[in-house]
Design an enzyme around this catalytic site. Structure first.
Site, PDB file in Angstrom:
ATOM      1  N   HIS A  43       1.085  -0.838   0.082  1.00 56.23           N
ATOM      2  CA  HIS A  43      -0.284   0.303   0.108  1.00 56.23           C
ATOM      3  C   HIS A  43       0.375   1.244  -0.038  1.00 56.23           C
ATOM      4  O   HIS A  43       0.107   2.164  -0.254  1.00 56.23           O
ATOM      5  CB  HIS A  43      -1.033   0.657   1.644  1.00 56.23           C
ATOM      6  CG  HIS A  43       0.054  -0.048   2.158  1.00 56.23           C
ATOM      7  ND1 HIS A  43       0.365  -1.245   2.973  1.00 56.23           N
ATOM      8  CD2 HIS A  43       0.166   0.546   3.422  1.00 56.23           C
ATOM      9  CE1 HIS A  43       0.846  -1.420   4.042  1.00 56.23           C
ATOM     10  NE2 HIS A  43       0.764  -0.345   4.259  1.00 56.23           N
ATOM     11  N   CYS A  62       7.873  -0.253  -2.047  1.00 57.66           N
ATOM     12  CA  CYS A  62       6.803   0.105  -0.648  1.00 57.66           C
ATOM     13  C   CYS A  62       7.126   1.066  -0.408  1.00 57.66           C
ATOM     14  O   CYS A  62       7.521   1.627  -0.879  1.00 57.66           O
ATOM     15  CB  CYS A  62       6.923  -1.355   0.192  1.00 57.66           C
ATOM     16  SG  CYS A  62       9.084  -1.006   0.726  1.00 57.66           S
ATOM     17  N   THR A  76       9.203   2.605   2.261  1.00 51.87           N
ATOM     18  CA  THR A  76      10.257   3.129   2.168  1.00 51.87           C
ATOM     19  C   THR A  76      11.021   2.287   0.803  1.00 51.87           C
ATOM     20  O   THR A  76      12.585   2.191   0.421  1.00 51.87           O
ATOM     21  CB  THR A  76      11.324   2.700   2.775  1.00 51.87           C
ATOM     22  OG1 THR A  76      11.189   1.527   3.888  1.00 51.87           O
ATOM     23  CG2 THR A  76      10.539   3.595   4.675  1.00 51.87           C
TER      24      THR A  76
HETATM   25  C1  RB5 Z   1       4.031   0.095   5.231  1.00 50.68           C
HETATM   26  O1  RB5 Z   1       3.557   0.829   6.548  1.00 50.68           O
HETATM   27  C2  RB5 Z   1       5.651   0.394   5.011  1.00 50.68           C
HETATM   28  O2  RB5 Z   1       6.113  -0.431   6.530  1.00 50.68           O
HETATM   29  C3  RB5 Z   1       6.374  -1.029   4.031  1.00 50.68           C
HETATM   30  O3  RB5 Z   1       5.786  -0.039   3.118  1.00 50.68           O
HETATM   31  C4  RB5 Z   1       7.487  -0.593   4.462  1.00 50.68           C
HETATM   32  O4  RB5 Z   1       8.135   0.499   4.198  1.00 50.68           O
HETATM   33  C5  RB5 Z   1       8.328  -1.448   4.777  1.00 50.68           C
HETATM   34  O5  RB5 Z   1      10.093  -1.204   4.550  1.00 50.68           O
END
Ligand code: RB5
Length: 149
Positions: free
Chosen positions: A12, A68, A70
């Protein structure tokens, strides 16, 4: 126009950027295999790294782009698969090096850490840059399963 299929997947945290990248790739004539997720509902990023690994293994796509929030979690997850070399990048220089030196087959970015124009730049450079081989081929071959240590 190219016959290459590029697989896209995100959790997401990368949905919005994935949509922008998909539109851009389709405009450029790439075939796109979109592995989701659909919509903003919270999902688990390892599931989308697994879907990417399967698509590459089965030859449904030749290269991939993962997102994702990050880029960190999904790159860790993707690199658990020995046929995946996933590179988390933040700019075009990183994208170029990921191809020239690391022969990365999956580009990873953070949907919450990079702007769309920089991200599209990364995608273009990643898709258009060749692996240099030579000494880098020796190093990349050492990335194969190193076993338990
Ligand atoms: C989801 O909230 C977040 O943890 C994911 O998208 C990512 O950044 C994980 O490394």
């Amino acid at each position: 126009m190219t016959a290459e299929t590029i697989a896209l997947a995100s959790d997401h945290g990368g949905v919005e950027l994935r949509t922008q990248i998909r539109n851009d790739l389709e405009q450029k004539g790439y075939r796109v295999l979109d592995l989701g997720t659909e919509g903003p509902d919270s999902v688990d990023y390892p599931d989308f790294a697994t879907a990417m690994a399967a698509a590459l293994k089965e030859g449904r796509a030749q290269r991939g782009i993962l997102l994702c929030g990050t880029g960190i979690g999904i790159s860790i997850a993707a690199n658990r698969f020995s046929h995946v070399r996933a590179a988390l990048v933040h700019d075009a220089f990183g994208a170029r090096m990921a191809r020239q030196h690391n022969d990365a087959n999956v580009l990873v970015m953070g949907g919450r850490t990079i702007g769309p124009e920089v991200a599209k730049d990364c995608v273009n450079v990643f898709l258009e840059t060749a692996f240099e081989g030579g000494r880098h081929a020796r190093r990349v071959s050492k990335l194969a399963d190193r076993g338990e240590r």
